[in-house]
Motif scaffolding. Structure first.
Motif, PDB file in Angstrom:
ATOM      1  N   LEU A 218     -18.568  78.673  48.691  1.00  0.00           N
ATOM      2  CA  LEU A 218     -18.591  77.897  47.458  1.00  0.00           C
ATOM      3  C   LEU A 218     -19.486  78.581  46.431  1.00  0.00           C
ATOM      4  O   LEU A 218     -20.329  79.403  46.767  1.00  0.00           O
ATOM      5  N   GLN A 219     -19.258  78.246  45.163  1.00  0.00           N
ATOM      6  CA  GLN A 219     -20.090  78.704  44.058  1.00  0.00           C
ATOM      7  C   GLN A 219     -20.805  77.515  43.420  1.00  0.00           C
ATOM      8  O   GLN A 219     -20.227  76.421  43.308  1.00  0.00           O
ATOM      9  N   ALA A 264      -9.598  74.174  38.059  1.00  0.00           N
ATOM     10  CA  ALA A 264     -10.126  73.332  39.133  1.00  0.00           C
ATOM     11  C   ALA A 264      -9.213  73.349  40.342  1.00  0.00           C
ATOM     12  O   ALA A 264      -9.672  73.399  41.495  1.00  0.00           O
ATOM     13  N   HIS A 267      -9.427  76.786  42.262  1.00  0.00           N
ATOM     14  CA  HIS A 267     -10.670  76.999  43.007  1.00  0.00           C
ATOM     15  C   HIS A 267     -11.077  75.777  43.826  1.00  0.00           C
ATOM     16  O   HIS A 267     -12.197  75.731  44.334  1.00  0.00           O
ATOM     17  N   ARG A 268     -10.163  74.807  43.948  1.00  0.00           N
ATOM     18  CA  ARG A 268     -10.395  73.604  44.762  1.00  0.00           C
ATOM     19  C   ARG A 268     -11.722  72.967  44.383  1.00  0.00           C
ATOM     20  O   ARG A 268     -12.610  72.771  45.213  1.00  0.00           O
ATOM     21  N   MET A 269     -11.821  72.591  43.108  1.00  0.00           N
ATOM     22  CA  MET A 269     -13.099  72.199  42.525  1.00  0.00           C
ATOM     23  C   MET A 269     -13.278  70.701  42.400  1.00  0.00           C
ATOM     24  O   MET A 269     -12.320  69.940  42.303  1.00  0.00           O
ATOM     25  N   ASP A 285     -18.811  72.144  42.529  1.00  0.00           N
ATOM     26  CA  ASP A 285     -18.720  73.340  43.318  1.00  0.00           C
ATOM     27  C   ASP A 285     -17.255  73.723  43.518  1.00  0.00           C
ATOM     28  O   ASP A 285     -16.349  73.019  43.081  1.00  0.00           O
ATOM     29  N   THR A 286     -17.053  74.886  44.142  1.00  0.00           N
ATOM     30  CA  THR A 286     -15.731  75.400  44.459  1.00  0.00           C
ATOM     31  C   THR A 286     -15.585  75.452  45.978  1.00  0.00           C
ATOM     32  O   THR A 286     -16.566  75.280  46.719  1.00  0.00           O
ATOM     33  N   HIS A 287     -14.353  75.712  46.459  1.00  0.00           N
ATOM     34  CA  HIS A 287     -14.117  75.867  47.894  1.00  0.00           C
ATOM     35  C   HIS A 287     -13.166  77.028  48.117  1.00  0.00           C
ATOM     36  O   HIS A 287     -12.072  77.053  47.543  1.00  0.00           O
ATOM     37  N   GLU A 288     -13.594  77.972  48.936  1.00  0.00           N
ATOM     38  CA  GLU A 288     -12.762  79.122  49.281  1.00  0.00           C
ATOM     39  C   GLU A 288     -12.681  79.193  50.802  1.00  0.00           C
ATOM     40  O   GLU A 288     -13.712  79.196  51.484  1.00  0.00           O
ATOM     41  N   THR A 297     -19.013  86.502  42.326  1.00  0.00           N
ATOM     42  CA  THR A 297     -18.724  85.189  41.770  1.00  0.00           C
ATOM     43  C   THR A 297     -17.842  85.370  40.546  1.00  0.00           C
ATOM     44  O   THR A 297     -17.892  86.397  39.872  1.00  0.00           O
ATOM     45  N   PRO A 301     -14.765  79.097  36.996  1.00  0.00           N
ATOM     46  CA  PRO A 301     -15.254  77.806  37.496  1.00  0.00           C
ATOM     47  C   PRO A 301     -16.514  77.320  36.793  1.00  0.00           C
ATOM     48  O   PRO A 301     -16.655  76.121  36.530  1.00  0.00           O
TER      49      PRO A 301
END
Length: 374
Positions: A218-219, A264, A267-269, A285-288, A297, A301
């Motif tokens: 995540l970021q 969003a 990046h699954r935000m 946050d994001t989800h990878e 990064t 996002p």
């Protein structure tokens, strides 16, 4: 009893905490000089509101109770029962909140649907445009970058705790015994491997290649001080899409008729935001999920989150002073709170709480202690 804890993140430290609290001796071994993984690179939120019902909610509520008690004993945790607000802008978002209020466990979570005026009375920093907000009274926060050090200091004061930093455990060499990369053997009555997202090496050798745990990247970012209190944690309605408490027909309708912003979605935000003790805001946050993770990064996002936050605050975001990425371990069956597995004689692996690690770790460790008869 003598307990060897491998890993000084929040899950490992909470196992050390429960062992020491029950009168046992603990040796905690950490491959870094101090923990610097997901336990520091998170929001510090004790997040009850979105948890699935049943075991997950029970664990989160018990952990919330434990965090409050530990916070009274260890002020350096920065524990605060701030609650959370999720501002709502559309009828579809409000419908999801109303469905959450109809859950049989809504009272346990402290759910309440507020008007915009009531939400601003709770959190005057929210001067932007929204029509209502979902309030969750049971959400709370701690200071993630100082919590581990504060807990460590309290453990050291017990006289029954030893911290060994800068040592990597390389092997299990007997009953409840491990060898580190200095060649020293540490023997106890139980070994807890709480290695977080470190799932290769010794963990793979002990647990096998089919360990049902994955790594998630995540970021996040942190700003200069806001200049005023943000009295609650804040989420956006995209968070409804990621937390199991909100699943149902109303969420299906939201997903069908109000798609996420393309950035969003890519990046699954979701927006989660909490104020730090210095006044700055931690935002993500994001989800990878796909390996190998990117090494850099990406900016889009952060731009998206800035727009969302500024719309809620009704003012420009303070200067962003930190950006970072982190990795945590999550059970592939996301309904499971944690993966707890005996991997040797007197050796247990505890991993995979996912984004629930900071929230649930005190209760996860308490369950381990109870099951092992500490």
């Amino acid at each position: 009893m003598r307990v060897i804890v491998v890993g000084a993140g929040v899950v490992g430290t909470m196992h050390a905490w429960h062992a020491v609290s029950r009168g046992h001796e603990v040796v905690q071994i950490e491959r870094e000089s101090e923990a610097r993984g997901a336990s520091l690179r998170n929001f510090g939120q004790i997040w009850v509101s979105g948890r699935a019902g049943g075991e997950e909610l029970e664990t989160a509520l018990r952990a919330r109770e434990l965090w409050e008690g530990i916070g009274r004993r260890v002020p350096g945790l920065g524990f605060r029962p701030c609650g959370s607000l999720t501002p709502l802008r559309t009828g579809a978002e409000a419908a999801v909140a109303e469905a959450a209020l109809a859950r049989p466990d809504a009272a346990a979570r402290g759910y309440k649907l507020l008007t915009a005026e009531e939400a601003r009375a709770l959190n005057p920093a929210l001067r932007g445009t929204f029509t209502a907000a979902l309030w969750c009274e049971r959400d709370a926060a701690v200071e993630p970058r100082t919590a581990q050090l504060a807990l460590k200091a309290e453990l050291l004061a017990s006289g029954r705790y030893t911290f060994l930093g800068g040592r990597e455990v390389r092997d299990v060499v007997g009953t409840a015994s491990v060898r580190d990369d200095y060649g020293d053997v540490h023997t106890g009555d139980a070994v807890i491997l709480a290695t977080g997202a470190w799932l290769g090496g010794l963990v793979r050798e002990l647990a096998g290649p089919e360990l049902p745990v994955r790594r998630v990247r995540l970021q996040m970012m942190q700003t200069d001080p806001l200049g005023e209190p943000l009295t609650t944690s804040v989420a956006d309605a995209d968070s409804f899409r990621y937390y199991p408490a909100y699943r149902g027909e109303a969420l299906d309708a939201l997903n069908a008729h109000q798609p996420q912003d393309p950035v969003a979605a890519e990046h699954r935000m979701q927006l989660l935001m909490v104020q730090r003790s210095d006044g700055g805001l931690t935002i993500g946050d994001t989800h990878e999920y796909e390996h190998p993770f990117a090494f850099d990064t990406v900016e889009e996002p952060y731009e998206h989150l800035t727009r969302v936050v500024e719309a809620f605050l009704g003012r420009p975001l303070p200067r962003i002073r930190h950006r970072w990425a982190g990795v945590y371990a999550q059970c592939t069956d996301t309904s499971r709170v944690v993966h707890r597995q005996q991997v040797g004689d007197g050796v247990w692996l505890i991993t995979g709480p996912g984004g629930r690690g900071m929230t649930c770790s005190p209760a996860i460790a308490e369950t381990t202690a109870d099951q092992l008869g500490w």
